[in-house]
Structure formats: C-alpha cells, structure tokens
Write a protein that holds these residues in place. Sequence first.
Motif, PDB file in Angstrom:
ATOM      1  N   MET A  85       0.706  -1.364  -0.128  1.00  0.00           N
ATOM      2  CA  MET A  85       0.028   0.083  -0.097  1.00  0.00           C
ATOM      3  C   MET A  85       0.960   1.430   0.102  1.00  0.00           C
ATOM      4  N   ASN A  86       0.567   2.211  -0.708  1.00  0.00           N
ATOM      5  CA  ASN A  86       0.973   3.521  -0.793  1.00  0.00           C
ATOM      6  C   ASN A  86       0.729   4.310   0.475  1.00  0.00           C
ATOM      7  N   LEU A  87       1.572   5.064   1.189  1.00  0.00           N
ATOM      8  CA  LEU A  87       1.228   5.705   2.343  1.00  0.00           C
ATOM      9  C   LEU A  87       1.665   7.416   2.059  1.00  0.00           C
ATOM     10  N   VAL A  88       1.167   8.209   2.878  1.00  0.00           N
ATOM     11  CA  VAL A  88       1.474   9.541   2.809  1.00  0.00           C
ATOM     12  C   VAL A  88       0.866  10.324   4.002  1.00  0.00           C
ATOM     13  N   ALA A  89       1.605  11.358   4.777  1.00  0.00           N
ATOM     14  CA  ALA A  89       0.766  11.995   5.727  1.00  0.00           C
ATOM     15  C   ALA A  89      -0.043  13.053   4.975  1.00  0.00           C
ATOM     16  N   ALA A  90      -1.281  13.111   5.655  1.00  0.00           N
ATOM     17  CA  ALA A  90      -2.252  14.045   4.783  1.00  0.00           C
ATOM     18  C   ALA A  90      -2.938  14.651   5.955  1.00  0.00           C
ATOM     19  N   THR A  91      -3.353  15.935   5.388  1.00  0.00           N
ATOM     20  CA  THR A  91      -4.411  16.780   6.213  1.00  0.00           C
ATOM     21  C   THR A  91      -5.664  16.671   5.561  1.00  0.00           C
ATOM     22  N   LEU A  92      -6.858  16.597   6.446  1.00  0.00           N
ATOM     23  CA  LEU A  92      -8.106  16.482   6.445  1.00  0.00           C
ATOM     24  C   LEU A  92      -8.653  17.847   6.559  1.00  0.00           C
ATOM     25  N   ASP A  93      -9.437  18.761   5.339  1.00  0.00           N
ATOM     26  CA  ASP A  93      -9.788  19.855   5.525  1.00  0.00           C
ATOM     27  C   ASP A  93     -11.538  19.628   5.420  1.00  0.00           C
ATOM     28  N   GLY A  94     -12.409  19.288   6.164  1.00  0.00           N
ATOM     29  CA  GLY A  94     -13.779  19.065   5.638  1.00  0.00           C
ATOM     30  C   GLY A  94     -13.722  17.576   4.951  1.00  0.00           C
ATOM     31  N   ASP A  95     -14.108  17.904   3.784  1.00  0.00           N
ATOM     32  CA  ASP A  95     -14.160  16.570   2.786  1.00  0.00           C
ATOM     33  C   ASP A  95     -13.069  16.753   1.660  1.00  0.00           C
ATOM     34  N   VAL A  96     -11.911  17.418   2.154  1.00  0.00           N
ATOM     35  CA  VAL A  96     -10.818  17.459   1.062  1.00  0.00           C
ATOM     36  C   VAL A  96      -9.338  16.964   1.874  1.00  0.00           C
ATOM     37  N   ALA A  97      -8.806  15.979   1.235  1.00  0.00           N
ATOM     38  CA  ALA A  97      -7.420  15.623   1.783  1.00  0.00           C
ATOM     39  C   ALA A  97      -6.277  16.324   1.137  1.00  0.00           C
ATOM     40  N   ARG A  98      -5.237  16.749   1.822  1.00  0.00           N
ATOM     41  CA  ARG A  98      -4.301  17.528   1.191  1.00  0.00           C
ATOM     42  C   ARG A  98      -3.164  16.712   1.509  1.00  0.00           C
ATOM     43  N   PHE A  99      -2.167  16.553   0.584  1.00  0.00           N
ATOM     44  CA  PHE A  99      -0.869  16.092   0.794  1.00  0.00           C
ATOM     45  C   PHE A  99      -0.013  16.265  -0.527  1.00  0.00           C
TER      46      PHE A  99
ATOM     47  N   LEU B 116       6.712  11.451  -4.331  1.00  0.00           N
ATOM     48  CA  LEU B 116       5.781  12.469  -3.910  1.00  0.00           C
ATOM     49  C   LEU B 116       6.569  13.511  -3.236  1.00  0.00           C
ATOM     50  N   ASP B 117       6.366  14.807  -3.249  1.00  0.00           N
ATOM     51  CA  ASP B 117       7.022  15.933  -2.613  1.00  0.00           C
ATOM     52  C   ASP B 117       6.546  15.965  -1.172  1.00  0.00           C
ATOM     53  N   ALA B 118       6.784  14.750  -0.368  1.00  0.00           N
ATOM     54  CA  ALA B 118       6.408  14.293   0.776  1.00  0.00           C
ATOM     55  C   ALA B 118       7.442  13.357   1.641  1.00  0.00           C
ATOM     56  N   PRO B 119       7.479  13.461   2.972  1.00  0.00           N
ATOM     57  CA  PRO B 119       8.222  12.392   3.613  1.00  0.00           C
ATOM     58  C   PRO B 119       7.889  11.006   3.278  1.00  0.00           C
ATOM     59  N   GLN B 120       8.692  10.087   3.306  1.00  0.00           N
ATOM     60  CA  GLN B 120       8.069   8.529   3.468  1.00  0.00           C
ATOM     61  C   GLN B 120       7.578   8.123   4.721  1.00  0.00           C
ATOM     62  N   VAL B 121       6.506   7.500   4.602  1.00  0.00           N
ATOM     63  CA  VAL B 121       6.216   7.002   5.761  1.00  0.00           C
ATOM     64  C   VAL B 121       5.737   5.315   5.671  1.00  0.00           C
ATOM     65  N   ARG B 122       6.383   4.747   6.766  1.00  0.00           N
ATOM     66  CA  ARG B 122       6.522   3.144   6.379  1.00  0.00           C
ATOM     67  C   ARG B 122       6.322   2.835   8.030  1.00  0.00           C
ATOM     68  N   PRO B 123       5.580   1.377   8.110  1.00  0.00           N
ATOM     69  CA  PRO B 123       5.736   0.670   9.353  1.00  0.00           C
ATOM     70  C   PRO B 123       7.140   0.198   9.542  1.00  0.00           C
ATOM     71  N   ASP B 124       7.608   0.407  10.699  1.00  0.00           N
ATOM     72  CA  ASP B 124       8.894  -0.114  10.847  1.00  0.00           C
ATOM     73  C   ASP B 124       8.933  -1.758  11.202  1.00  0.00           C
ATOM     74  N   ALA B 125       9.466  -2.640  10.683  1.00  0.00           N
ATOM     75  CA  ALA B 125       9.259  -3.952  10.569  1.00  0.00           C
ATOM     76  C   ALA B 125      10.380  -4.382  11.510  1.00  0.00           C
ATOM     77  N   ASP B 126      11.326  -3.530  11.939  1.00  0.00           N
ATOM     78  CA  ASP B 126      12.467  -4.055  12.576  1.00  0.00           C
ATOM     79  C   ASP B 126      12.367  -3.583  14.166  1.00  0.00           C
ATOM     80  N   ILE B 127      11.389  -2.718  14.545  1.00  0.00           N
ATOM     81  CA  ILE B 127      11.367  -2.056  15.956  1.00  0.00           C
ATOM     82  C   ILE B 127      10.700  -3.295  16.746  1.00  0.00           C
ATOM     83  N   GLU B 128      11.265  -3.633  17.773  1.00  0.00           N
ATOM     84  CA  GLU B 128      10.648  -4.869  18.429  1.00  0.00           C
ATOM     85  C   GLU B 128      10.442  -4.249  19.992  1.00  0.00           C
TER      86      GLU B 128
END
Length: 380
Positions: free
Chosen positions: A240-254, A313-325
């Motif tokens: 799945m593609n991931l990105v940090a997004a801001t919701l303003d009403g019914d509009v997502a911005r990223f 995308l012009d945004a930081p990468q977001v990933r679950p870190d599978a190595d965190i224990e």
Amino acid sequence: MASITLDHVSKVFDKDVTAVDDVTLEIADGEFLVLVGPSGCGKSTLLRMIAGLEETTSGGVFLGDRDITWVPPRERNLAMVFQNYALYPHMTVRRNLAFSLKLRRQPKAVIAEQVDRVAAMLGLEELLDRKPGQLSGGQRQRVAMGRALVRDPEAFLMDEPLSNLDAKLRVTMRAELADLHQRTGTTTVYVTHDQIEAMTLGHRVAVMRSGVLQQCATPTDLFHRPVNLFCATFIGSPEMNLVAATLDGDVARFAGTELPVTSRPSGSVAEWILGVRPTDLVPAASAPGLPTLTARVDHVEHLGASVQATFALDAPQVRPDADIEDEELELAAVRSDRARWTAELPDGVGVAVGDVIELGVVTERLHWFDPSTGERAPGT
C-alpha cells in the motif's frame, strides 16, 4: 476432525525472549487457517506449541473440548508436515507412508489399505517402490503430505511445506493443497511467510508480528480493511502507498495534491496517514470522473498482465518499521526521504521513465490510519 483453540498462549525462551505473546485464536472445525508474518514473528513457534513440540509458558491449547496443553505430541492425534519433508531416505515411498501405522501396531491389511488409499488420492501409485532420492521435490512433498494423511488425524499442521520448491511448482502444489483440503475437510493450520500462499489458501489469515497477533480475517477483509499500518503494508504486492495527509472538511491535502473524499475518519483530528492501494490508481483518461494526481515516473516494470509505474511525492516517506521490537510496537516511522508510490496499471498503457502522467484516484477505497499509533482510523 476438531476445532483448535488457543487461549492466551505465550512462549518465553531463556533470557526473557518472548516468541509468542498472549495469543488467543479459535480455529473452526474444518477450517484452513494460515499464519503469516515476517521471519522471527513467532508463527512457527505457535504451530509447534499446537503440536506439543514446544511447551507453553502460559495459556492453554484445546483440541475440540480436550485440553491438550500438556499432552505429549504423540497422543494429540495431529499430523505435521515439515519444510524439509522429513522422509526416511532408506525407505521406499510405501514404507514411508506405512511407518506411523506400523508404530501403532496396526494390522497389515489395514496398513496396506490406508497406504493404497492415500497413494491414489495423491497420485503416488507409480512411485510406491521408489526411495525419496529418486523423487522430484514436488513428489517428495506429496509423500510428506501422504504420511500425514495416512494417520487420519484430527488436524494438519504445516510449517512452510512449499518453501523448498521452485515458483512454478509452488503454484501447482498450492492448487493440490486446496483440492486436498476440499476433499478431506480436515482442520489445517498452515505457516508461511509468503503472502500469496496465505491469501490463496486460507479461509482466514492470521497476521503476526513480534509474537503478537495483529489481525485474523478473511483474505478479502484483510486486504480491504487492514487494522493497522503493519497489516496494510505487509499484505498486498506492491504494498500500500502511504503519505501524511491533512483533512480539511471533505478534502485531503498532501504533497501539493487535493483530493475530495467520499468517506473520512470520524472525529475532529486533521492529521492522518493516508493509504492508497496501487490498484486504486488508474489512468485518468480511462476514468474521467475521478479526482487526479500528477506523477513523474521514476521506474517502470512490465509484468505481462500489468505495468507497475513508480513515482515520488514531494512529502516524507511513511512506513511501518518492521524491525522495531519494543513493547509499544511503534508502527509508524516517518523518514526524511520522499514518499515513493506505485501505480499498478493495465497492460498496454504507454508509460516510460520520465513521463508525466495523470492518475485517477479511487477515493471510495482510501485507507486512513492514526499517525501516533498506526491503528486504522475510527469510522473507516
């Protein structure tokens, strides 16, 4: 046949290494349940606890109504199929199939009948007088399954039985396993790290991470409604593609993009992690009613039936870190590099590295996650 119940089972090895952490799971009579997860997640240890090959540190294991937590493995009436086949090399196929029945001192006529029955079921009749060294990998795997079947167990336990086979043979053996389960209806618990095996074989799939059960659901529910970021990115290829997004009403911005959304998380929180499956990014020209985003293609893979186009995308990468224990299982880690997304497009779409393309976004199937916990957002 019988159901299998795991009641808050845990396994702690020396030096306080927790391999399985408080897992509760009910496997229905006749169900084919798959345990899946990355290496070291505890799935094989959990299977061995069901078999009795590993003692439980706490919790209980039940076969039907019978508590088998401390019952010796040989008295559990469970059959296990191992990754390395575990055949006796000096014995013929016939003797390998008959071995467990001989240990139980079954009459010769009963042994012969059972061996012939299983050999016919698995297409082994012409191989009964050969030894394992004279068989192909797929044939040896069928013999290993036959040795489990001949006992008429209450449940099958399979620990990555196809991992030693080549890719083409794995596809064939998956079909044989599915057909075998349909014919026998025997409760089966199957361990794999291969999500394709998990999604094609399992009635339900249980996803594990660091000894903790994350989600147990049908393959469809697991794909369309993952409970957290780990499940969202572990299941699905490309992930799945991931990105940090801001919701303003019914509009997502990223990343300079605005998407009108048809469903959104409940509550007043504005910051979320947005997830989009690669198959939900489509050529804009083929879906003129969808909102779009613009992408410059960095990489293209032609897979015959589809084309995978990767872009940044012009945004930081977001990933679950599978190595965190750590104990809190921090699922979201934001890195400084740019988010890289993949669109899975139909074969025949003309796309090349460097192209700027317009992609329609199927907003009815967006996924939302809490950035602080990685859990699926309420109301979605």
